[in-house]
Design a protein around this motif. Structure first.
Motif, mmCIF file in Angstrom:
data_model
loop_
_atom_site.group_PDB
_atom_site.id
_atom_site.type_symbol
_atom_site.label_atom_id
_atom_site.label_comp_id
_atom_site.label_asym_id
_atom_site.label_seq_id
_atom_site.Cartn_x
_atom_site.Cartn_y
_atom_site.Cartn_z
ATOM 1 N N ASP A 25 0.963 -1.127 -0.146
ATOM 2 C CA ASP A 25 -0.176 0.123 0.039
ATOM 3 C C ASP A 25 0.847 1.236 0.106
ATOM 4 O O ASP A 25 1.588 1.564 0.910
ATOM 5 N N GLU A 26 0.763 1.840 -1.264
ATOM 6 C CA GLU A 26 1.630 3.241 -1.073
ATOM 7 C C GLU A 26 1.490 4.361 -0.089
ATOM 8 O O GLU A 26 2.519 4.585 0.479
ATOM 9 N N HIS A 27 0.248 4.569 0.392
ATOM 10 C CA HIS A 27 -0.104 5.271 1.484
ATOM 11 C C HIS A 27 0.481 5.119 2.780
ATOM 12 O O HIS A 27 1.217 5.909 3.365
ATOM 13 N N SER A 28 0.447 3.854 3.292
ATOM 14 C CA SER A 28 0.914 3.433 4.470
ATOM 15 C C SER A 28 2.619 3.273 4.248
ATOM 16 O O SER A 28 3.286 3.545 5.408
ATOM 17 N N GLY A 34 8.432 8.161 5.896
ATOM 18 C CA GLY A 34 8.287 9.652 5.872
ATOM 19 C C GLY A 34 8.733 10.163 4.529
ATOM 20 O O GLY A 34 9.207 11.279 4.542
ATOM 21 N N VAL A 35 8.020 9.637 3.503
ATOM 22 C CA VAL A 35 8.135 10.392 2.269
ATOM 23 C C VAL A 35 6.898 10.491 1.619
ATOM 24 O O VAL A 35 5.745 9.806 2.071
ATOM 25 N N SER A 36 6.811 11.080 0.253
ATOM 26 C CA SER A 36 5.844 11.247 -0.455
ATOM 27 C C SER A 36 5.446 9.943 -1.287
ATOM 28 O O SER A 36 6.322 9.034 -1.023
ATOM 29 N N ARG A 37 4.185 9.596 -1.963
ATOM 30 C CA ARG A 37 3.886 8.560 -2.392
ATOM 31 C C ARG A 37 4.668 8.225 -3.799
ATOM 32 O O ARG A 37 5.031 7.248 -4.219
ATOM 33 N N THR A 38 5.233 9.555 -4.346
ATOM 34 C CA THR A 38 6.080 9.292 -5.505
ATOM 35 C C THR A 38 7.311 8.426 -5.595
ATOM 36 O O THR A 38 7.587 7.579 -6.440
#
Length: 225
Positions: A25-28, A34-38
């Motif tokens: 899961d990209e969000h979790s 501690g980074v963005s989803r990119t």
């Protein structure tokens, strides 16, 4: 370095924190590191190229099962490709590259003495990258880099996993021997030593898997229960 986040995700898989079939899961994961989803998305894409995860259209990627045969074949191919790079570098290095190689080995000796595993991993990337460049063949370099990308999550684990007592002296000595052959212009010896270096990395990785296979949360290989 760009590979750092990718390796952190890979370690979660190799240690069994993320198990075969688990969704990435990209969000979790972004929150966890501690980074963005990119950058998470890019790291997952790279792990998909390595075969560690399965990329699914319009769905979350999932952790795939290990296949020891596939892994052995990838290391076998890597050994031959890296050996060819080392052989070509031995006769095609320029003076600046020769100086850089000597400097890398000297720095590696200090890193090994300090038992700095993160720095040793960086040194491993630089060492092999220098030989790829020194081969003076754009296609060979491209194939070498693409193949190394596929096995890096596995080979780098021997440096990054806290549960593994990494022997930094062995790869340092192997790199030093390869460098000596390259600097001497001995292409046959450089190639032979490189094949042995890659083969020893596979043996160490297989040993790690064998030692951790009994853990109930250990990652399982395909075909094994």
């Amino acid at each position: 370095m760009p590979h750092t986040l990718r390796q952190k995700l890979a370690d979660l898989v190799l240690l069994g924190t993320l198990k075969p079939g688990d969704r990435l899961d990209e969000h979790s994961l972004a929150e966890r590191f501690g980074v963005s989803r990119t950058p998470i998305r890019e790291a997952i894409r790279q792990l998909g190229a390595s075969g560690l995860v399965e990329i699914r259209p319009r769905r979350s990627a999932v952790v795939r099962s290990f296949d020891r045969t596939e892994l052995s074949e990838a290391f076998e191919a890597m050994g031959e490709i890296e050996a060819l790079c080392a052989a070509r570098a031995a006769v095609r290095f320029n003076e600046a590259e020769r100086l850089r190689l000597r400097a890398l080995i000297a720095a590696s000796e200090d890193i090994t003495a300090r038992k700095d595993r993160a720095a040793a991993l960086e040194m491993d990337f630089e060492f092999h990258g220098l030989l790829h460049d020194g081969a003076r063949n754009w296609m060979l370099k491209t194939v070498a880099e693409e193949t190394r990308l596929k096995i890096t999550p596995y080979s780098a684990a021997l440096f990054t996993m806290e549960s593994y007592d990494a022997d930094l002296g062995r790869p340092h000595c192997q790199h030093a021997d390869i460098a000596e052959a390259v600097l001497a212009g001995d292409s046959d010896r450089a190639a032979a030593l490189m094949r042995e270096h890659i083969a020893q990395a596979l043996i160490s990785l297989q040993k790690f898997f064998d030692e951790t296979a009994a853990r109930p949360d250990a990652p399982k290989e395909k075909g094994r229960t």
